[in-house]
Design an enzyme around this catalytic site. Structure first.
Site, PDB file in Angstrom:
ATOM      1  N   ALA B  92      -5.637  46.150  10.696  1.00  0.00           N
ATOM      2  CA  ALA B  92      -5.526  44.685   9.325  1.00  0.00           C
ATOM      3  C   ALA B  92      -6.808  44.414   8.281  1.00  0.00           C
ATOM      4  O   ALA B  92      -6.996  44.823   7.829  1.00  0.00           O
ATOM      5  CB  ALA B  92      -5.069  44.047   9.816  1.00  0.00           C
ATOM      6  N   LYS B  93      -8.048  45.115   9.730  1.00  0.00           N
ATOM      7  CA  LYS B  93      -9.015  45.612   8.936  1.00  0.00           C
ATOM      8  C   LYS B  93     -10.026  43.980   8.503  1.00  0.00           C
ATOM      9  O   LYS B  93     -10.583  44.094   7.009  1.00  0.00           O
ATOM     10  CB  LYS B  93      -9.766  46.367   8.346  1.00  0.00           C
ATOM     11  CG  LYS B  93      -9.403  47.632   8.394  1.00  0.00           C
ATOM     12  CD  LYS B  93      -9.588  49.591   7.652  1.00  0.00           C
ATOM     13  CE  LYS B  93      -9.358  50.254   8.686  1.00  0.00           C
ATOM     14  NZ  LYS B  93      -8.659  50.635   8.694  1.00  0.00           N
ATOM     15  N   ARG B  94      -9.313  42.844   9.038  1.00  0.00           N
ATOM     16  CA  ARG B  94      -9.582  41.433   8.725  1.00  0.00           C
ATOM     17  C   ARG B  94     -11.119  41.177   9.098  1.00  0.00           C
ATOM     18  O   ARG B  94     -12.101  41.276   9.760  1.00  0.00           O
ATOM     19  CB  ARG B  94      -8.637  40.690   9.258  1.00  0.00           C
ATOM     20  CG  ARG B  94      -7.494  40.781   9.088  1.00  0.00           C
ATOM     21  CD  ARG B  94      -6.930  40.657   7.653  1.00  0.00           C
ATOM     22  NE  ARG B  94      -5.705  40.447   7.763  1.00  0.00           N
ATOM     23  CZ  ARG B  94      -4.868  41.116   7.059  1.00  0.00           C
ATOM     24  NH1 ARG B  94      -4.673  42.835   6.439  1.00  0.00           N
ATOM     25  NH2 ARG B  94      -3.257  41.065   6.585  1.00  0.00           N
TER      26      ARG B  94
END
Lengths: 278, 278
Positions: B92-94
């Site tokens: 999700a590369k949050r």
């Protein structure tokens, strides 16, 4: 929303306020919990109370995602009641390889795919060009790229310098400038870094800057304006907690309006002082 | 999932394969479109066909978010059928300021809040310490931080060097090492950057590396293993498109299995060669 529409809206409302909708269900007044979608009910009242005083709304997606599918439903309902005359910003800080950023663009900009039709999305730059350009294919939509953020952690990487004594956040701005234009790119610059607005304006004289950190995070509006305003205003200053949690009681919307009005008055002063409005 | 459980699983399955579930509804076999949730049906068949050959599944959230609320429902159903013996990674590369990363942690790690109980989440490091540490408060969960990604855009910022000739991706690893441990932090290192695994192992000898880019993106498994394997294996090599789209026909799951089996065999060879299994 086009750049011209945004500037016209700022001049007409005499405000460059963005209201953050980081709605935490554990912090909203208890009477709202009787509604089917308390977060939406809260947002609706905030939007109704502030829409004539601000030019943008910025829900932070984390506050919706943390409630799973229900949260996304609240976000969808919220987006539908944000007036079209206000810029709607999904503060989602996305970014991935090209074919994946294409999907994120659909997620926020393509209502036929996702049900969401935001005007703008915040983007993390770490993965470079192909992580950002997919968002620029959409007409009248905005990619708002993180440059210098308002948090303590911004000191960890954003200030690293290369051989030319150029900070990483400056290099981000210089490179990203080549991939888009001031009518489809903005930069995030935290209000808590007032002293750097001068440097940033060297690299991005015409771009709009989205400025979080006024209010609860302690940023100074006047300092931001002194160095950050350009001839078209060029600033969207966000406040979240100081507005939406101005009161814990049934008067929360009224108090949110009062807080927004006070910020709008300050902004009007700055716009007058800079000769952007008369 | 603990580090020990993950290592045991790798040794038992003689595999360090991660299967990417970046399921694009426009690319799945047409007969599945008759089902109520075609994306879930596709994922279910892929998981059933590959679960004994891989140790991790990695749905990329963008491919679910692009379908809005429906997509999140597909993701939730998918997570429920990923076997507990496999590491479930939300790609999700949050990453956001501390109070917001807290919310993202709930979104992916706290089933009582969000309905999602992933083992691991990918995280973008640009915003620094307070954007990463909230994910480390959860026991037996993993923060997988982007270091050197597989895409062309990785050249834009990740290779910038400071005065010590240290690349940004190396500085990310060195700093993040201080915030967590090899049993709750991994790094993303693209397989397309085989020559840099040696440098990365200097900074992170013990950490697991999540390695995308084998298969459709052209990374070389043997090169990755030569420089990337450590005494516990220390690698999770992901393949997505080469597995899940191995066939467009009704035999897609069978072909996905064949492709996974071929990768597992290669991995077994590497594990034997390195003396990690016998």
């Amino acid at each position: 929303m086009t750049r011209k529409q945004l500037i016209d809206e700022i001049k007409q409302k005499r405000s460059f306020l963005c209201v953050g909708l980081d709605t935490d269900i554990s912090k909203i007044p208890k009477f709202l919990l009787d509604y089917e979608d308390p977060v939406f009910e809260f947002n609706k009242r905030i939007v109704e109370a502030t829409a004539d005083l601000c030019v943008a709304y910025k829900p932070n997606t984390a506050f919706y995602e943390c409630r799973g599918v229900k949260g996304w439903q609240s976000l969808q309902r919220t987006l539908k009641i944000i007036p079209k005359t206000c810029l709607s910003i999904a503060d989602a800080k996305r970014g991935d390889i090209g074919n994946t950023s294409d999907m994120y663009a659909k997620a926020f900009f393509s209502p036929n795919d996702s049900g969401f039709d935001f005007d703008a999305l915040t983007i993390a730059p770490y993965m470079g060009e192909d992580s950002i350009t997919p968002f620029l294919k959409y007409e009248n939509k905005w990619a708002i790229v993180l440059a210098l953020t308002s948090n303590k952690g911004s000191l960890d990487f954003q200030f690293l310098t290369d051989h030319d004594e150029m900070h990483l956040f400056e290099q981000v701005i210089r490179k990203v400038n080549n991939w888009g234009r001031p009518d489809n790119i903005m930069y995030v610059v935290g209000a808590t870094r007032g002293e750097f607005f001068k440097d940033i304006r060297k690299h991005a004289p015409d771009h709009f800057l989205l400025v979080p950190g006024v209010g609860a995070q302690g940023g100074n509006l006047q300092e931001v304006c002194t160095y950050g305003l350009n001839k078209d205003c060029g600033l969207l200053v966000n406040a979240t907690r100081s507005i939406i949690y101005a009161s814990e009681g049934e008067d929360f919307a009224e108090k949110a309006r009062a807080e927004s009005l006070s910020l709008q008055k300050e902004m009007q002063e700055e716009l007058l002082k800079a000769g952007i409005i008369s």
